[in-house]
Structure formats: structure tokens, C-alpha cells
Design an enzyme around this catalytic site. Structure first.
Site, PDB file in Angstrom:
ATOM      1  N   GLY A  90       5.993  11.644  -4.538  1.00 21.72           N
ATOM      2  CA  GLY A  90       4.557  11.887  -4.689  1.00 21.72           C
ATOM      3  C   GLY A  90       4.129  12.978  -3.723  1.00 21.72           C
ATOM      4  O   GLY A  90       4.397  12.902  -2.523  1.00 21.72           O
ATOM      5  N   ASP A 144       0.814  -1.226   0.000  1.00 20.52           N
ATOM      6  CA  ASP A 144       0.000   0.000   0.000  1.00 20.52           C
ATOM      7  C   ASP A 144       0.839   1.264   0.000  1.00 20.52           C
ATOM      8  O   ASP A 144       0.437   2.283   0.564  1.00 20.52           O
ATOM      9  CB  ASP A 144      -0.964   0.013   1.208  1.00 20.52           C
ATOM     10  CG  ASP A 144      -1.790  -1.250   1.276  1.00 20.52           C
ATOM     11  OD1 ASP A 144      -2.331  -1.634   0.240  1.00 20.52           O
ATOM     12  OD2 ASP A 144      -1.880  -1.852   2.362  1.00 20.52           O
ATOM     13  N   GLN A 184       1.575  -6.228  -2.960  1.00 18.61           N
ATOM     14  CA  GLN A 184       1.993  -6.235  -1.548  1.00 18.61           C
ATOM     15  C   GLN A 184       3.335  -5.513  -1.370  1.00 18.61           C
ATOM     16  O   GLN A 184       3.571  -4.527  -2.030  1.00 18.61           O
ATOM     17  CB  GLN A 184       2.060  -7.667  -0.976  1.00 18.61           C
ATOM     18  CG  GLN A 184       0.710  -8.361  -0.884  1.00 18.61           C
ATOM     19  CD  GLN A 184       0.244  -8.931  -2.205  1.00 18.61           C
ATOM     20  OE1 GLN A 184       1.000  -9.595  -2.888  1.00 18.61           O
ATOM     21  NE2 GLN A 184      -0.986  -8.682  -2.570  1.00 18.61           N
ATOM     22  N   GLY A 197      -4.278  -4.143  -4.002  1.00 14.03           N
ATOM     23  CA  GLY A 197      -5.237  -3.082  -4.270  1.00 14.03           C
ATOM     24  C   GLY A 197      -4.491  -1.839  -4.711  1.00 14.03           C
ATOM     25  O   GLY A 197      -3.623  -1.345  -4.012  1.00 14.03           O
ATOM     26  N   HIS A 198      -4.764  -1.401  -5.909  1.00 12.76           N
ATOM     27  CA  HIS A 198      -4.149  -0.165  -6.390  1.00 12.76           C
ATOM     28  C   HIS A 198      -5.254   0.847  -6.595  1.00 12.76           C
ATOM     29  O   HIS A 198      -6.269   0.521  -7.203  1.00 12.76           O
ATOM     30  CB  HIS A 198      -3.538  -0.347  -7.784  1.00 12.76           C
ATOM     31  CG  HIS A 198      -2.422  -1.323  -7.843  1.00 12.76           C
ATOM     32  ND1 HIS A 198      -1.358  -1.289  -7.001  1.00 12.76           N
ATOM     33  CD2 HIS A 198      -2.193  -2.343  -8.703  1.00 12.76           C
ATOM     34  CE1 HIS A 198      -0.519  -2.259  -7.328  1.00 12.76           C
ATOM     35  NE2 HIS A 198      -1.000  -2.917  -8.343  1.00 12.76           N
ATOM     36  N   LYS A 205       1.854   2.133  -5.165  1.00 14.59           N
ATOM     37  CA  LYS A 205       2.479   1.598  -6.378  1.00 14.59           C
ATOM     38  C   LYS A 205       1.671   1.919  -7.623  1.00 14.59           C
ATOM     39  O   LYS A 205       2.230   2.163  -8.678  1.00 14.59           O
ATOM     40  CB  LYS A 205       2.614   0.073  -6.282  1.00 14.59           C
ATOM     41  CG  LYS A 205       3.684  -0.377  -5.333  1.00 14.59           C
ATOM     42  CD  LYS A 205       3.821  -1.877  -5.360  1.00 14.59           C
ATOM     43  CE  LYS A 205       2.644  -2.592  -4.744  1.00 14.59           C
ATOM     44  NZ  LYS A 205       2.607  -2.592  -3.301  1.00 14.59           N
TER      45      LYS A 205
END
Ligand code: IMP
Length: 427
Positions: free
Chosen positions: A412, A13, A223, A40-41, A16
Site C-alpha cells: 500500500g 489497524d 483486530q 474499525g475499517h 485490512k
């Protein structure tokens, strides 16, 4: 033959999806090499937000071929619903390639995942309940079902029956559950076969040919490093290898082909599920990181555990993955703290320890040793270059870089596609 691996340097998390998507425009293939729909993206494109679980995030970049490699475990119902969800929103998914050697997450794998966790009670792993561990267990036990098995009914039936022989004993006798009928499973799986068929391909051959043709191939880990079955905080890990070596086995590409390994590193730390987490916060700072960072699982909807940045883990990730670069994400979340603690070492049974201990007992006892770095209060989300950042934010990034052992090549500063500062190009 630029082949890049992009992977989580912490417990997953790290953001990515954003990093892969940023590169997606210039890469020809985006390949997932392990895991399944436990990942989960969240990818934000314009004013659209996409939550992807199984599909490589490159699926959102026209011109890019998304690939599900042999090392991935595929739940066909999730695959098809993710595809139709994207199609409904106008995303073209026709280029997707799926390895015929990828393993299928069957309905009984999902059942076993859930009942095993329930049975473990307080000792549970905190899995996503998507059948990931049991599917990899079947693969290693050589009773797994592969995508290619969907196209031979007789073989599929034999394999499902063989797998269920043992599993039904366990389900009925140990867990007091009803047995699962093999013919129903076969019927369900055959129902997916034709819909998936257009995507099934010899991905190993295609990817190696692409590299020979000088195409840009990006391997996208699900992951994170600390959730790796070999190098993570075992047993509180996922059942595959998100670390860089996993890209080779999970896609069928030799290590000599990999030119760059980029670790995605959140400016603080989060974790979902059970297991040790030295910098975890149980106070209002933890709550603030969760709220500001939107730290809720894309896959499970569970709140993520939050804590300060841990440089010991970042150094470890550099080592086990051979990282060449970091992509530092969510720096904007830290705006507003007067001082930001960063874990530079651990104290274990009264001793200062600089590197991640291999002993799980030591790691469970590790207490963070913090260094305080000055914070900043200016909005950084519009920063386009490193020099646009406030001095203290620059110093925070530089300190993390020094402690972590690889250059920070991108930062980011917000969730949007363009809210990224590129320092060194990845290509
Ligand atoms: P599993 O992968 O569902 O077997 O879960 C094993 C462990 O990995 C649990 O602690 C999960 O919360 C964690 N996990 C699995 N996928 C992800 C992910 O994409 N991000 C973060 N944690 C994950």
C-alpha cells in the site's frame, strides 16, 4: 475452492479494509469470523470514505455477498445504524447474511464492559467499551443470547432472565450500580428482531456450498494476531481468535478448505489500549508516525501508540497463522526519514532473543535491537509497480520480507483504492 483468510499480523489497524476492498471486486463472499463492532475499517472508494465497524468491508463491492459468521458478536443497534448509514449513501446492503448462531451484544454486556474497566483502574485492558469481552464470556459460560433467540420470545425472555440473575448481583453488590430490568432488555431486543430477520441465514451451509461451487470466499479477520485471546499479549487482548484458525471455527469451514492466508502488515507498528509494545516511540518520531499515518482509532477515536517495524512480531504472525503472503500497508508514511530503524530481535535481561518469548514477563522486559535501513524522500504514492519505488524503498520492503518469513505480495502506497502495488496476485 479458493478460500482466503486476510488478517492483521500485528495489533490490528494494519489497513485490512483497503486490502479486503481491493480483493472485494473479484471475490464472491466476504466473511467476518470473529470480533464485533470493536473493529474499525476505513475504506476509501473514489472520493468517498467509509468507516465500517461491524459490517464486512465487502459490503461496498457490488456482486459480493457480505457475511457475518457465527463467531462474530453482533450489537443489533450498531448493525442497523451502520446499514441505514450506508443505505442513505446509496450502498445496497440487501445481500448481507448473518449467522443465526452469532451472539448478540446485549445492553447489559456493554454496561459490564464499562464498569469492569472502571473497576480495574490502572490495570484496565483499555477495551473499546463495546461489550465484546462480556458477550464472549456469556457465550463460553453458556448464558449468551444468539441471533436466532430473537425469534422466540419465550426462550429469549428465559435466557435474558437467566443471564441477568447473576449479572444484577454483580452490578448492584460489587459495582454499586442499578440492576437492569430483564423485560426492558427483552423489549429492546425484540424491537430489532424483524429488522434483522431478512439477513438471518444458515451461513455455514451457504459458505460450504459456495466453496463446493468454486466460489471465491474471503475470510476477514478483525483486530490482529497479537490481540488474539490465545496467541496475543494476554491479558491485553480481545476476547476472540483473529488468527487464521478462528476463520474455521468462526465461519464453520474446515481447515482443509483454506488455500491462502494473507497477513496485513503495516510498514511500522501501532497499538491501541494497554499492554506491552517493545518498539513504541515516545519522541517526535512517534508523533510524526501518528500524524502522517493518521493513527487515530476509527472505532474509539483514541490516538494509537506508534513505533518502528518489529520483525520479531511479523515472524511470529507468519508462524501462528501459517501465512502464505503479506500485504504491506502504509509504506508511504515512512517517506522522508533519512534512516529507518527496524527491530530485528529483542534484548531480554542482557540476552539477544530472535523469537517472541512465550513468557509475558520476558516480553514486558523486551528491548528492541534495531538495524538501521536507509530511507527515501521521493513521493511513492503514484508507484504502480515494485520497480517504480525508489531503490531504498525497494530495499526496505525486501529486508522486511526476508525477516518476516513470507513473500510480500502487495504494497500500500496511499489510502486510495488504486494506491496499491500488486506483486503476486492473491487469486
Ligand atoms: P475489546 O476488543 O474492546 O475487548 O478490547 C480489547 C483490546 O483490543 C483493547 O486493547 C482494544 O484497544 C483492542 N482492540 C479491539 N479492537 C481493535 C481493533 O479493531 N484494532 C486495534 N485494537 C483493537
Amino acid at each position: 475452492m479458493p478460500a482466503l483468510v486476510l488478517l492483521g499480523a500485528q495489533w490490528g489497524d494494519e489497513g485490512k479494509g483497503k486490502a479486503t476492498d481491493l480483493l472485494g471486486g473479484s471475490v464472491d463472499y466476504v466473511v467476518r469470523y470473529q470480533g464485533g463492532n470493536n473493529a474499525g475499517h476505513t475504506v476509501v472508494v473514489g472520493d468517498q470514505k467509509y468507516a465500517l465497524h461491524l459490517l464486512p468491508s465487502g459490503i461496498l463491492s457490488p456482486g459480493c455477498t457480505p457475511v457475518i459468521g457465527n463467531g462474530v458478536v453482533v450489537d443489533p443497534s450498531v448493525l442497523l445504524s451502520e446499514l441505514s448509514g450506508l443505505n442513505e449513501r446509496g450502498v445496497d446492503t440487501s445481500k448481507l447474511l448473518i449467522s443465526g448462531n452469532a451472539h448478540i451484544i446485549t445492553p447489559y454486556n456493554v454496561t459490564v464492559d464499562k464498569v469492569t474497566e472502571r473497576f480495574l483502574g490502572k490495570r484496565k485492558i483499555g477495551t473499546t467499551g463495546r461489550g465484546i469481552g462480556p458477550t464472549y464470556a456469556d457465550k463460553i459460560n453458556r448464558v449468551g443470547i444468539r441471533v436466532q433467540d430473537l425469534y422466540d420470545e419465550s426462550i429469549l425472555t428465559q435466557k435474558v432472565e437467566a443471564a441477568l440473575d447473576a449479572k444484577n448481583q454483580i452490578l448492584t453488590k460489587l459495582y454499586n450500580r442499578r440492576a437492569i430490568a430483564a423485560d426492558q432488555v427483552v423489549e429492546e431486543l425484540l424491537g430489532y428482531a424483524e429488522k434483522i430477520k431478512p439477513y438471518v441465514a444458515d451461513t455455514v451451509l451457504i459458505l460450504n456450498q459456495a466453496l463446493e461451487d468454486d466460489k471465491v470466499v474471503l475470510f476477514e479477520g478483525g483486530q490482529g494476531t497479537l490481540l488474539d485471546i490465545d496467541h496475543g499479549t494476554y491479558p491485553f487482548v480481545t476476547s476472540s481468535n483473529p488468527t487464521a484458525g478462528g476463520a474455521c471455527t468462526g465461519a464453520g469451514v474446515g481447515p482443509t478448505k483454506i488455500s491462502r492466508v494473507i497477513g496485513i502488515l503495516k510498514a511500522y507498528t501501532t497499538r491501541v489500549g494497554s499492554g506491552p509494545f517493545p518498539t513504541e516511540l515516545f519522541d517526535e518520531d512517534g508523533e510524526a508516525l501518528r500524524r502522517i499515518g493518521g493513527e487515530r482509532g476509527v472505532t474509539t477515536g483514541r490516538d494509537r501508540r506508534c513505533g518502528w517495524f518489529d520483525a520479531v512480531i511479523a515472524r511470529y504472525a507468519t508462524r501462528v497463522n501459517g501465512l502464505t503472503d503479506f500485504f504491506l500497508t502504509k509504506l508511504d508514511v515512512l517517506t522522508g526519514w533519512e534512516e529507518i530503524p527496524v527491530c530485528v530481535a529483542y534484548e531480554i535481561d542482557g540476552k539477544r532473543v530472535e523469537e517472541l518469548p512465550y513468557s509475558q514477563s520476558d516480553f514486558h522486559h523486551a528491548k528492541p535491537v534495531y538495524e538501521m535501513l536507509p530511507g527515501w524522500s521521493e513521493d511513492i504514492s503514484k508507484a504502480k509497480s515494485f520497480s517504480d519505488l525508489p531503490k531504498n524503498a525497494q530495499a526496505y520492503v525486501k529486508a522486511l520480507e526476508e525477516m518476516s518469513g513470507a513473500p510480500i505480495s502487495a504494497i500500500g502506497v496511499g489510502p486510495g483504492r488504486d494506491e496499491t502495488i500488486e506483486i503476486n496476485s492473491f487469486l
